[in-house]
Design a protein around this motif. Sequence first.
Motif, short mmCIF file in Angstrom:
data_model
loop_
_atom_site.label_atom_id
_atom_site.label_comp_id
_atom_site.label_asym_id
_atom_site.label_seq_id
_atom_site.Cartn_x
_atom_site.Cartn_y
_atom_site.Cartn_z
N ALA A 53 17.61 -1.10 30.04
CA ALA A 53 16.89 -1.44 31.28
C ALA A 53 17.75 -1.09 32.49
O ALA A 53 18.87 -1.59 32.65
CB ALA A 53 16.57 -2.94 31.29
N HIS A 56 16.45 -2.43 37.79
CA HIS A 56 16.80 -3.53 38.70
C HIS A 56 16.60 -3.18 40.18
O HIS A 56 16.33 -4.05 41.00
CB HIS A 56 18.24 -3.96 38.47
CG HIS A 56 18.59 -4.26 37.04
ND1 HIS A 56 18.39 -3.35 36.02
CD2 HIS A 56 19.12 -5.36 36.47
CE1 HIS A 56 18.78 -3.88 34.87
NE2 HIS A 56 19.23 -5.10 35.11
N PHE A 59 13.69 -4.30 42.94
CA PHE A 59 13.64 -5.49 43.81
C PHE A 59 15.01 -5.87 44.37
O PHE A 59 15.10 -6.63 45.32
CB PHE A 59 13.01 -6.70 43.10
CG PHE A 59 13.84 -7.23 41.95
CD1 PHE A 59 13.83 -6.62 40.72
CD2 PHE A 59 14.62 -8.37 42.13
CE1 PHE A 59 14.60 -7.11 39.66
CE2 PHE A 59 15.40 -8.88 41.08
CZ PHE A 59 15.38 -8.23 39.85
N MET A 84 14.16 2.10 30.31
CA MET A 84 13.19 1.36 31.13
C MET A 84 13.61 1.50 32.60
O MET A 84 14.71 1.07 32.98
CB MET A 84 13.19 -0.11 30.74
CG MET A 84 12.25 -0.96 31.56
SD MET A 84 12.52 -2.68 31.09
CE MET A 84 11.28 -3.50 32.04
N ARG A 105 8.50 0.88 34.92
CA ARG A 105 8.20 -0.32 35.72
C ARG A 105 6.93 -0.07 36.53
O ARG A 105 6.86 0.89 37.29
CB ARG A 105 9.40 -0.57 36.63
CG ARG A 105 9.19 -1.46 37.79
CD ARG A 105 8.86 -2.86 37.44
NE ARG A 105 9.79 -3.48 36.52
CZ ARG A 105 9.60 -4.68 35.97
NH1 ARG A 105 8.53 -5.38 36.24
NH2 ARG A 105 10.50 -5.18 35.13
N GLN A 139 5.86 -7.55 35.31
CA GLN A 139 6.49 -8.86 35.35
C GLN A 139 5.42 -9.96 35.33
O GLN A 139 4.45 -9.86 36.07
CB GLN A 139 7.29 -8.95 36.65
CG GLN A 139 8.56 -9.70 36.59
CD GLN A 139 9.66 -8.91 35.91
OE1 GLN A 139 9.45 -7.85 35.33
NE2 GLN A 139 10.86 -9.45 35.95
N VAL A 171 6.80 -8.63 30.80
CA VAL A 171 8.17 -9.13 30.97
C VAL A 171 8.08 -10.56 31.50
O VAL A 171 7.59 -10.78 32.61
CB VAL A 171 8.95 -8.24 31.96
CG1 VAL A 171 10.38 -8.75 32.15
CG2 VAL A 171 8.96 -6.79 31.50
N LYS A 201 8.76 -8.90 26.55
CA LYS A 201 10.22 -9.02 26.73
C LYS A 201 10.52 -10.45 27.17
O LYS A 201 9.91 -10.96 28.12
CB LYS A 201 10.65 -8.03 27.81
CG LYS A 201 12.09 -8.20 28.29
CD LYS A 201 12.47 -7.10 29.27
CE LYS A 201 13.82 -7.35 29.90
NZ LYS A 201 14.30 -6.22 30.68
N GLY A 224 18.41 -9.00 28.27
CA GLY A 224 19.86 -9.19 28.26
C GLY A 224 20.34 -10.32 29.16
O GLY A 224 21.08 -11.19 28.75
N GLY A 225 19.94 -10.26 30.43
CA GLY A 225 20.40 -11.27 31.39
C GLY A 225 21.72 -10.91 32.02
O GLY A 225 22.23 -9.78 31.86
N ASP A 249 16.08 -5.30 25.05
CA ASP A 249 15.90 -4.51 26.28
C ASP A 249 16.99 -4.99 27.22
O ASP A 249 16.80 -5.92 28.00
CB ASP A 249 14.50 -4.76 26.86
CG ASP A 249 14.23 -3.88 28.07
OD1 ASP A 249 15.03 -2.97 28.35
OD2 ASP A 249 13.20 -4.11 28.74
N MET A 250 18.17 -4.39 27.11
CA MET A 250 19.35 -4.89 27.82
C MET A 250 19.76 -3.95 28.94
O MET A 250 19.70 -2.74 28.78
CB MET A 250 20.53 -5.06 26.86
CG MET A 250 20.33 -6.15 25.84
SD MET A 250 21.59 -6.11 24.53
CE MET A 250 22.88 -7.07 25.27
N GLY A 251 20.21 -4.53 30.03
CA GLY A 251 20.69 -3.75 31.15
C GLY A 251 22.14 -4.04 31.46
O GLY A 251 23.05 -3.36 30.97
N ARG A 252 22.38 -5.13 32.24
CA ARG A 252 23.73 -5.38 32.74
C ARG A 252 24.77 -5.54 31.64
O ARG A 252 25.92 -5.14 31.83
CB ARG A 252 23.71 -6.63 33.65
CG ARG A 252 23.01 -6.35 34.97
CD ARG A 252 22.61 -7.60 35.67
NE ARG A 252 21.49 -8.25 34.99
CZ ARG A 252 20.92 -9.38 35.37
NH1 ARG A 252 21.40 -10.04 36.41
NH2 ARG A 252 19.89 -9.87 34.72
C1 R5P Z 1 13.59 -7.90 35.23
O1 R5P Z 1 13.54 -8.71 35.89
C2 R5P Z 1 13.86 -6.51 35.16
O2 R5P Z 1 13.12 -5.91 34.19
C3 R5P Z 1 15.29 -6.24 35.16
O3 R5P Z 1 15.56 -5.37 36.16
C4 R5P Z 1 15.95 -5.83 33.87
O4 R5P Z 1 15.09 -5.57 32.85
C5 R5P Z 1 16.89 -6.88 33.49
O5 R5P Z 1 17.77 -6.45 32.50
P1 R5P Z 1 19.10 -7.26 32.24
O6 R5P Z 1 18.81 -8.70 32.55
O7 R5P Z 1 19.42 -7.05 30.82
O8 R5P Z 1 20.14 -6.71 33.14
#
Ligand code: R5P
Length: 291
Positions: A53, A56, A59, A84, A105, A139, A171, A201, A224-225, A249-252
Amino acid sequence: MPEADKEGKDYCLDVPPECKGFFLKGSNSLDWGMKNRLARIFNPETGRTVMLAVDHGYFQGPTTGLERIDVNIVPIAPYADCLMLTRGILRSIIPPSYTKSIVLRASGGPSILKELSNEELAMNMEDAARLNVSALAVQVFIGGEYETQTVTNMTRLIDMGTRYGIPTLAVTAVGKKMARDARYFRLACRICAELGAHYVKTYYVPEEFETVTASCPVPIVMAGGTKMLELDALTMAYNAVQQGAAGVDMGRNIFQSDAPVAMIQAVSAVVHKNLPPQQAFEMYNDLKNES
Ligand code: R5P
């Protein structure tokens, strides 16, 4: 005019035609195009996915680690099953020769300076088809200030996507003041699935996560968060897939890692090979040291 060929005569009469169910839960009655797109996101051999992901910015602008997607993300993208992101980043930065699946998105509106649940649909289906995407993400703020509006965004997207064979990923977004527990996520995921989302998600919770996946009739991918230690993130991913998630579905926790390429490979081994967290962490360290 080509000459007419001889009529075929080998009809394999001793081989019964196969009549297999589709490998993803809740997806067997979908049309061919939907299933084909889902099979590009989820590996048909494991039934799971590693989505990266990087949406971000839609937004919160240039988040840490996403300041330069060309520099920081393009090198990691080949290790994901799916990317994503937003259509702006897709068109401006991702090479069209990238052949992994794309989840786009499709909602947006408010920035971090405003009420985040006040989203609208932010693209149409023609553009999604033009971009050859495998799914659209929206979302959904269950219990949020604009709950009904975001649920309606989702149901409109599902209706539009159904006409084109493009699945919808719901999501589940949690307001800052709301409890993040299994009870909440059972409610949020089930509402999304009941109203037609093709997959959902949601966040991992240490207690009763298996009841969240069990009560959702379509696949769940774990969000992921915020960034945590690599071993903790690998442990969370491991627990989620062992408790019924169809991937992550992980980003950070990937792109903010000290070694993102090593981290995504370790996550992939956890998801697709059931590698236990401690071994995955060793794999991460080995790959990190090699690089
Ligand atoms: C959600 O709010 C969005 O999809 C995020 O930008 C993203 O998916 C969050 O990914 P993560 O929390 O793993 O960084």
